[in-house]
Design an enzyme around this catalytic site. Structure first.
Site, PDB file in Angstrom:
ATOM      1  N   LYS A 109       7.592  -3.422   1.965  1.00  0.00           N
ATOM      2  CA  LYS A 109       7.159  -2.740   0.738  1.00  0.00           C
ATOM      3  C   LYS A 109       7.820  -1.368   0.675  1.00  0.00           C
ATOM      4  O   LYS A 109       7.646  -0.554   1.575  1.00  0.00           O
ATOM      5  CB  LYS A 109       5.634  -2.586   0.731  1.00  0.00           C
ATOM      6  CG  LYS A 109       4.898  -3.911   0.732  1.00  0.00           C
ATOM      7  CD  LYS A 109       3.399  -3.733   0.770  1.00  0.00           C
ATOM      8  CE  LYS A 109       2.912  -3.183   2.087  1.00  0.00           C
ATOM      9  NZ  LYS A 109       1.438  -3.281   2.246  1.00  0.00           N
ATOM     10  N   THR A 142      -3.096   5.239  -6.637  1.00  0.00           N
ATOM     11  CA  THR A 142      -2.484   4.052  -6.024  1.00  0.00           C
ATOM     12  C   THR A 142      -3.256   3.611  -4.781  1.00  0.00           C
ATOM     13  O   THR A 142      -2.700   2.948  -3.921  1.00  0.00           O
ATOM     14  CB  THR A 142      -1.018   4.348  -5.628  1.00  0.00           C
ATOM     15  OG1 THR A 142      -1.024   5.502  -4.766  1.00  0.00           O
ATOM     16  CG2 THR A 142      -0.140   4.598  -6.827  1.00  0.00           C
ATOM     17  N   GLY A 195      -5.127   1.405  -2.467  1.00  0.00           N
ATOM     18  CA  GLY A 195      -5.374  -0.040  -2.368  1.00  0.00           C
ATOM     19  C   GLY A 195      -4.222  -0.913  -2.822  1.00  0.00           C
ATOM     20  O   GLY A 195      -4.369  -2.140  -2.910  1.00  0.00           O
ATOM     21  N   THR A 196      -3.059  -0.322  -3.064  1.00  0.00           N
ATOM     22  CA  THR A 196      -1.920  -1.135  -3.546  1.00  0.00           C
ATOM     23  C   THR A 196      -1.528  -2.219  -2.535  1.00  0.00           C
ATOM     24  O   THR A 196      -1.253  -3.360  -2.914  1.00  0.00           O
ATOM     25  CB  THR A 196      -0.689  -0.251  -3.819  1.00  0.00           C
ATOM     26  OG1 THR A 196      -0.505   0.640  -2.718  1.00  0.00           O
ATOM     27  CG2 THR A 196      -0.839   0.549  -5.086  1.00  0.00           C
ATOM     28  N   GLY A 197      -1.499  -1.846  -1.244  1.00  0.00           N
ATOM     29  CA  GLY A 197      -1.057  -2.806  -0.225  1.00  0.00           C
ATOM     30  C   GLY A 197      -2.024  -3.975  -0.086  1.00  0.00           C
ATOM     31  O   GLY A 197      -1.607  -5.142  -0.012  1.00  0.00           O
ATOM     32  N   CYS A 198      -3.336  -3.676  -0.067  1.00  0.00           N
ATOM     33  CA  CYS A 198      -4.348  -4.741   0.043  1.00  0.00           C
ATOM     34  C   CYS A 198      -4.247  -5.674  -1.163  1.00  0.00           C
ATOM     35  O   CYS A 198      -4.354  -6.900  -1.041  1.00  0.00           O
ATOM     36  CB  CYS A 198      -5.754  -4.136   0.066  1.00  0.00           C
ATOM     37  SG  CYS A 198      -6.039  -2.983   1.402  1.00  0.00           S
TER      38      CYS A 198
HETATM   39  N1  LIG Z   1       3.864   4.325  -8.077  1.00  0.00           N
HETATM   40  C1  LIG Z   1       4.121   3.003  -8.014  1.00  0.00           C
HETATM   41  N2  LIG Z   1       4.562   2.343  -9.122  1.00  0.00           N
HETATM   42  C2  LIG Z   1       4.822   1.023  -9.074  1.00  0.00           C
HETATM   43  N3  LIG Z   1       4.672   0.264  -7.959  1.00  0.00           N
HETATM   44  C3  LIG Z   1       4.258   0.864  -6.814  1.00  0.00           C
HETATM   45  C4  LIG Z   1       3.950   2.264  -6.779  1.00  0.00           C
HETATM   46  N4  LIG Z   1       3.524   2.568  -5.515  1.00  0.00           N
HETATM   47  C5  LIG Z   1       3.554   1.417  -4.809  1.00  0.00           C
HETATM   48  N5  LIG Z   1       4.013   0.390  -5.570  1.00  0.00           N
HETATM   49  C6  LIG Z   1       4.119  -1.025  -5.176  1.00  0.00           C
HETATM   50  O1  LIG Z   1       2.827  -1.405  -4.673  1.00  0.00           O
HETATM   51  C7  LIG Z   1       2.966  -2.361  -3.640  1.00  0.00           C
HETATM   52  C8  LIG Z   1       2.303  -1.828  -2.365  1.00  0.00           C
HETATM   53  O2  LIG Z   1       3.224  -0.929  -1.757  1.00  0.00           O
HETATM   54  P1  LIG Z   1       2.872   0.335  -0.892  1.00  0.00           P
HETATM   55  O3  LIG Z   1       2.174   1.340  -1.748  1.00  0.00           O
HETATM   56  O4  LIG Z   1       4.137   0.738  -0.228  1.00  0.00           O
HETATM   57  O5  LIG Z   1       1.840  -0.280   0.159  1.00  0.00           O
HETATM   58  P2  LIG Z   1       0.646   0.382   0.997  1.00  0.00           P
HETATM   59  O6  LIG Z   1      -0.513   0.522   0.068  1.00  0.00           O
HETATM   60  O7  LIG Z   1       0.424  -0.636   2.073  1.00  0.00           O
HETATM   61  O8  LIG Z   1       1.139   1.695   1.493  1.00  0.00           O
HETATM   62  C9  LIG Z   1       4.473  -2.619  -3.511  1.00  0.00           C
HETATM   63  O9  LIG Z   1       4.807  -3.716  -4.338  1.00  0.00           O
HETATM   64  C10 LIG Z   1       5.077  -1.317  -4.029  1.00  0.00           C
HETATM   65  O10 LIG Z   1       6.414  -1.470  -4.463  1.00  0.00           O
HETATM   66  C1  LIG Z   2     -10.893  -0.647   4.825  1.00  0.00           C
HETATM   67  C2  LIG Z   2      -9.477  -0.363   4.465  1.00  0.00           C
HETATM   68  N1  LIG Z   2      -8.545  -1.317   4.647  1.00  0.00           N
HETATM   69  C3  LIG Z   2      -7.255  -1.066   4.339  1.00  0.00           C
HETATM   70  C4  LIG Z   2      -6.869   0.155   3.817  1.00  0.00           C
HETATM   71  C5  LIG Z   2      -5.430   0.442   3.477  1.00  0.00           C
HETATM   72  O1  LIG Z   2      -5.246  -0.020   2.212  1.00  0.00           O
HETATM   73  P1  LIG Z   2      -3.889   0.058   1.380  1.00  0.00           P
HETATM   74  O2  LIG Z   2      -3.919  -1.007   0.369  1.00  0.00           O
HETATM   75  O3  LIG Z   2      -2.732   0.090   2.312  1.00  0.00           O
HETATM   76  O4  LIG Z   2      -4.132   1.360   0.587  1.00  0.00           O
HETATM   77  P2  LIG Z   2      -4.066   2.871   0.959  1.00  0.00           P
HETATM   78  O5  LIG Z   2      -5.114   3.258   1.945  1.00  0.00           O
HETATM   79  O6  LIG Z   2      -2.671   3.024   1.516  1.00  0.00           O
HETATM   80  O7  LIG Z   2      -4.293   3.498  -0.354  1.00  0.00           O
HETATM   81  C6  LIG Z   2      -7.864   1.112   3.613  1.00  0.00           C
HETATM   82  N2  LIG Z   2      -7.573   2.320   3.096  1.00  0.00           N
HETATM   83  N3  LIG Z   2      -9.164   0.839   3.952  1.00  0.00           N
END
Ligand SMILES: Nc1ncnc2c1ncn2[C@@H]1O[C@H](COP(=O)(O)OP(=O)(O)O)[C@@H](O)[C@H]1O
Ligand SMILES: Cc1ncc(COP(=O)(O)OP(=O)(O)O)c(N)n1
Length: 269
Positions: A179, A210, A212-215
């Protein structure tokens, strides 16, 4: 008599609770509802969390995790599983063992730290993630910080994402999504199994909400796999869903607010 409604695909999340409702099990179950599958959960930990960060975390006993998993899988059954926060080496080992017995597609989001930098996995659990959890993954979905934690590779561009993918695939998942959400510019992710390469590009939404995007992305992939989609189709669908949810994200709390898991239903009204 009315005929019973058709049974939807069933998807299980094995993850931690986010009290703020933006990430973790709450994000997973909302995603599953939005995408029309029956969502179920095995809770691994409880966090006190909001838009400002994680204020506390408490892990569940291994027996509680095992019992929840058996309750769901032995009676209701699952078509796909997603894993998120697993907290400790003993929970990673236990969950990896259960997944290996279950034999359905598994999406592993190797959650290491939250967006605010709070640790959600003990440092000594990284080796279990590499040697036990990644080998049972159909798709692994590390972000760039998790890539560095797991492989030592620091990614600053798309060529770096290729190198990171090769390193993660070396630990055994069938596919990996690197990602690129933390890089500047468009939101670009790389999906590969080491032979095919799919670049998923979406405009970056200049929205700080943003959380929770990864979950959300990982759960949406599991929903596609439970519906019988192949991995590239499931990841493409998940990318569309998370992009829409980020575009519609809420300004809740004083920090990084959650994405809008209900955007599809609102758009259809
Ligand atoms: N500002 C944004 N605009 C559009 N897509 C985004 C943005 N931030 C993250 N993404 C997308 O959201 C998904 C989760 O990515 P990311 O944020 O890197 O994960 P995590 O939450 O695990 O850190 C990926 O598909 C990434 O490209
Ligand atoms: C309980 C819990 N699980 C996972 C995460 C991480 O979530 P993620 O979607 O990677 O979002 P961010 O924390 O990066 O915003 C979490 N925060 N809590």
């Amino acid at each position: 008599m009315t005929a019973p409604a058709p049974v939807p695909p069933r998807v299980l999340t094995v993850a931690g609770s986010d009290s703020g409702g933006g990430a973790g099990v709450q994000a997973d179950l909302k995603t599953m509802l939005a995408l029309g599958v029956h969502g179920m959960s095995v809770l691994t930990a409880v966090t006190a969390q909001n838009s400002l960060g994680v204020q506390g975390a408490w892990e569940l006993p291994v027996d509680a995790v095992r019992a929840q998993y058996r309750s769901v899988v032995d009676d209701i059954g699952v078509q796909a599983v997603k894993t998120g926060m697993l907290s400790s080496a003993v929970l990673v080992d236990t969950v990896a063992e259960l997944l290996a017995e279950t034999g359905v597609p598994v999406v592993v989001d190797p959650v290491g730290v939250s967006k605010h930098g709070d640790a959600l996995l003990a440092a000594e659990a990284l080796d279990s993630v590499r040697t036990k959890l990644l080998p049972v993954a159909t798709v692994a979905t590390p972000n760039l910080d998790e890539v560095t934690q797991l492989t030592g590779v620091t990614v600053i561009d798309e060529e770096g994402m290729r190198r990171a993918a090769a390193e993660i695939l070396g630990h055994g998942p069938r596919w990996v999504v690197i990602k690129g959400g933390h890089l500047p510019g468009d939101a670009v992710d790389l999906l590969t199994d080491g032979r095919e390469e799919h670049w998923l590009r979406a405009p970056r939404h200049d929205n700080r909400h943003t959380h929770g995007t990864g979950c959300t992305l990982a759960s949406a992939i599991a929903c596609g796999l439970a519906r019988g989609q192949d991995v590239p189709a499931a990841v493409r669908g998940a990318k569309e869903y998370v992009t829409g949810a980020i575009r519609a994200g809420f300004a809740l709390g004083g920090g990084i607010g959650p994405v809008d898991h209900g955007w599809l239903a609102r758009a259809a009204r």
